[in-house]
Write a protein that holds these residues in place. Sequence first.
Motif, short mmCIF file in Angstrom:
data_model
loop_
_atom_site.label_atom_id
_atom_site.label_comp_id
_atom_site.label_asym_id
_atom_site.label_seq_id
_atom_site.Cartn_x
_atom_site.Cartn_y
_atom_site.Cartn_z
N ALA A 22 17.95 26.67 68.19
CA ALA A 22 18.04 27.84 69.07
C ALA A 22 16.91 28.83 68.79
N HIS A 23 16.55 28.97 67.52
CA HIS A 23 15.44 29.85 67.13
C HIS A 23 14.13 29.38 67.76
N ARG A 34 13.81 27.52 70.50
CA ARG A 34 13.88 27.64 71.96
C ARG A 34 13.70 29.07 72.44
N SER A 35 14.39 30.00 71.78
CA SER A 35 14.45 31.37 72.30
C SER A 35 13.45 32.33 71.66
N ARG A 91 14.15 34.06 69.14
CA ARG A 91 14.91 35.09 68.42
C ARG A 91 14.79 34.88 66.92
N VAL A 102 20.10 34.86 65.40
CA VAL A 102 20.76 33.67 65.95
C VAL A 102 22.07 33.40 65.21
#
Length: 567
Positions: A30-31, A33-34, A36, A41
């Motif tokens: 997720a880190h 991809r985004s 953030r 996260v």
Amino acid sequence: MPRPEKVRLGEILLQQGLLTAQQLRDALEAHKRSGRRLGRVFVDDGFVSEEQISHALARQLRIPYVDLRHFSVKPDLVGRLPEAQARRFRALVLEDGESFFRVAMADPTDLLAYDEITRILKREIQLAVVTETLLLQTIDRIYRRTEEISGLAHELGQELGDDSIDFVVPSAGTTVEDAPVVRLLQTMFEDATSVRASDIHIEPQEARLVIRFRIDGVLHVQTEVDPRIASALVLRLKLMAGLDISEKRLPQDGRFQIKVRNGRVDVRISTMPVQFGESVVMRLLNQGSGLLSLDRLGMPEHILERVRDTVRRPSGMILVTGPTGSGKTTTLYSALAEINTPERKIITVEDPVEYRLPRINQVQVQEKIELTFARVLRSALRQDPDVILVGEMRDRETVEVGLRAAMTGHVVLSTVHTNDAMSTPMRLVDMGAPRYMMAMSLRLVLAQRLVRKVCDGCAQAHLLQPAEVQWLQQEPDLDGIHPRFLHGKGCAQCNATGYMGRTGVYEMLDMTRAVVQAASDGDPSSFLEAARQQMAGRTLRRHAAMLAARGVTTVEEAMRVSTQADD
């Protein structure tokens, strides 16, 4: 203290058993991809809390964890680090140890931030770790914009000169955003939201313009500036709200939205002509903060259960009563949020619409075009609603239509201006509602007030005054509570007021069979006696006394609320 070593947050949490290997892999994905930050996260995805991350870092780096809710921050010390750097590096100066500064950081593993802070402070620093949310809230409170507001007001006064400036069209070489009046208003809104102000008052006097903020129900002077700038401020605010800028003799009302930092604030504006110009009051509604759930309003458990049960029934009326600013609308919307599902159609009739909720059909009353509460309510009943919220029961017509709707398979929520729960049913009768209709439709009445809560950061034991002892003696045996009377001495966290936030004080009249029978008989004294027996030991006054005994609020605040209820 030596320069901290670079560590991997994910590995620390994994080693300390706060994360599973799968959660770490999911968070890393997720880190990527985004973009953030990894810590964000972890928190946003519900793997760990901010407190758990902070405690884990403190253990790993062998540095203290500081809970800013209970730490008295010194503004002059915090100011050693400029605001821009404090926000960029997520850091606060907490302590001056003569040979070092104690600096709290949300991410003490940020080596770049560590080196830059050391360079700025020109002294060795010793680290502590804090949660990011509390750190940013503290930064908002400490780095007040008072000096900046005064400076911008002075700049605007100089630019005014002989009042020949056109505030609608910016001067050559500048944009609207660069205009002093625009920068002044933006800074004022940012300062107001940082201190949790609910209202901004702009009041022209003969020799000065006074700007005041209402915080936790109490007005505080923010600044006093040159009165010449009043017309420029009012003109700009009228433009933002789409009001008539040429009309200065009549009151006007409007609303607009403004972006403040990362959120949007809905602003309700009211202008009124006064002796030295136009007074402006703005109500700030932070749409990003969201509504409080019913269980966070401070209701006693027996009231909370009864409200939840009643609002889920297929029909009946619930009334909330209290003075202006006592949180009635918040309570009603919190109740609506509980039952706002795709299976229910909800219509609200308000003046004005305060909160915006998805799936709800909200109608703004317009008295000028005869779009009254009663007229909209009749139309709403033809829209096949399950639940109707009426902003206020103002007249006989609205009361009758509302009660009839509650009799015919609708849940009706509304407010009415009475002093307590007990007198509300008779108030409906005084307004012209038939007794049988009131008795059959009304399910419960909730009366409420708001009291300021003692600031956690500076709370200390309070020695009761004789008048306070006498008042408390009228409420003996507070449900077995071991009294813990507190007051706040004042700190940076609460802007030296001793209070931080507010909570509700409640009483409820449940329209039980005995109360309904007494209401139908037509004898006010028998009804009041039945209501008094039903509410015995559960009045506003008693709830306020219990909050004071638990140290939630001060006895002084509890006495103030009970005086309002007794008047």
